[in-house]
Design an enzyme around this catalytic site. Sequence first.
Site, PDB file in Angstrom:
ATOM      1  N   GLU A  87      -5.132  -4.812  10.994  1.00  0.00           N
ATOM      2  CA  GLU A  87      -4.103  -3.783  11.206  1.00  0.00           C
ATOM      3  C   GLU A  87      -4.277  -3.169  12.585  1.00  0.00           C
ATOM      4  OE1 GLU A  87      -4.456  -0.656   8.293  1.00  0.00           O
ATOM      5  OE2 GLU A  87      -6.542  -0.293   8.824  1.00  0.00           O
ATOM      6  N   ASN A  97       0.866  -1.187   0.000  1.00  0.00           N
ATOM      7  CA  ASN A  97       0.000   0.000   0.000  1.00  0.00           C
ATOM      8  C   ASN A  97       0.900   1.234   0.000  1.00  0.00           C
ATOM      9  OD1 ASN A  97      -1.879   2.016   0.420  1.00  0.00           O
ATOM     10  ND2 ASN A  97      -2.256   1.493   2.565  1.00  0.00           N
ATOM     11  N   SER A 133       3.582  -2.138  10.502  1.00  0.00           N
ATOM     12  CA  SER A 133       5.047  -2.123  10.583  1.00  0.00           C
ATOM     13  C   SER A 133       5.669  -3.454  10.158  1.00  0.00           C
ATOM     14  CB  SER A 133       5.512  -1.727  11.995  1.00  0.00           C
ATOM     15  OG  SER A 133       5.213  -0.364  12.236  1.00  0.00           O
ATOM     16  N   HIS A 136      -9.442   1.266   5.331  1.00  0.00           N
ATOM     17  CA  HIS A 136      -8.132   1.421   5.980  1.00  0.00           C
ATOM     18  C   HIS A 136      -8.254   2.393   7.152  1.00  0.00           C
ATOM     19  CE1 HIS A 136      -3.913   2.521   6.591  1.00  0.00           C
ATOM     20  NE2 HIS A 136      -3.595   1.412   5.949  1.00  0.00           N
ATOM     21  N   GLU A 146      -6.572   4.791   8.129  1.00  0.00           N
ATOM     22  CA  GLU A 146      -6.379   6.214   7.804  1.00  0.00           C
ATOM     23  C   GLU A 146      -7.627   6.806   7.173  1.00  0.00           C
ATOM     24  OE1 GLU A 146      -1.597   5.480   7.308  1.00  0.00           O
ATOM     25  OE2 GLU A 146      -2.851   5.662   5.520  1.00  0.00           O
TER      26      GLU A 146
END
Length: 241
Positions: A165, A9, A204, A96, A98
Amino acid sequence: MRKIVIAGNWKMYKTQAESEEFLQGFLPHLQETPEEREILLCPPFTDLSALSRNLHGSRIQLGAQNVHWAEFGAYTGEISGPMLTEIGVRYVIVGHSERRQYFGETDATVNLRLKGAQKFGLTPILCVGETKQQRDAGETESLIISQLDKGLINVDQENLVIAYEPIWAIGTGDTCETKEANRVIGLIRSQLKNPNVPIQYGGSVKPSNIDEIMAQPEIDGVLVGGASLEPESFARIVNYH
C-alpha cells in the site's frame, strides 16, 4: 499457482444493520465470480459476529482489522486470535499504514501480531508501503525491504498474504501507476522465501482501475478501502475482467 485474494477493508465504517444491508446488495453479484478468487470482508469488530452468521454457506471469507499476539491478558482495547477464530474469522490485516501512523504500530509489534495470528490459526495480511516523503527521497525500496526483514522474522510464509500500500495513494484519489505497483510487488516477491505468497495492491483501488491493476503479472489481488463500502462498487472489483 498463486491465489487471488480480494479484500474489502471497511475501516471504521458500518453498523451491524448497515453491514447486513450491504450483504443483501452484494451477495447476488457473486454468482458470476470465478471460483478461484478468494473474497474477504474485513469489517469493524462489532460487525464480525453478525456477518459470520449471515455469511454461513457463502463463499465470502471473514477478516478482522487487527489482532493481539497474546491469547488473553490485560490489554485493554485489543482482541485475541481465539476470540476471532471462535466466530469464524479466517484472515486478519496486520500493520496497516493507519495503525502505524495513528496507533504507534512498529515493525516489531507487527512481527509479534503476525506470529500471534498464525499461532491461533489465522492468515495474516501484512501491509507494507511508503509515504510520499519517503518516495520522493528515493527510499521506497530500502524501506520496504526493511519492513519485510523486520516484520517476517520467524513468520510462516506458507500462511501469509502481503499487501503493498503506497501510503500516498490511500484515500487521496492518487493511484500508483500500475506498472510501478507491479515493479514494487515484484521487488517484494524477490525478498520472500516462498514465491507463491499472494501479494495484493492497495491504494485507491476503484472500479475504473481494477481491470488494469489485475492485468499486471505480479499482482495477486487488491486490498480495497472506500470502494468496498458500496455493494455495486465492490462487486465490480471482485468481478474484474
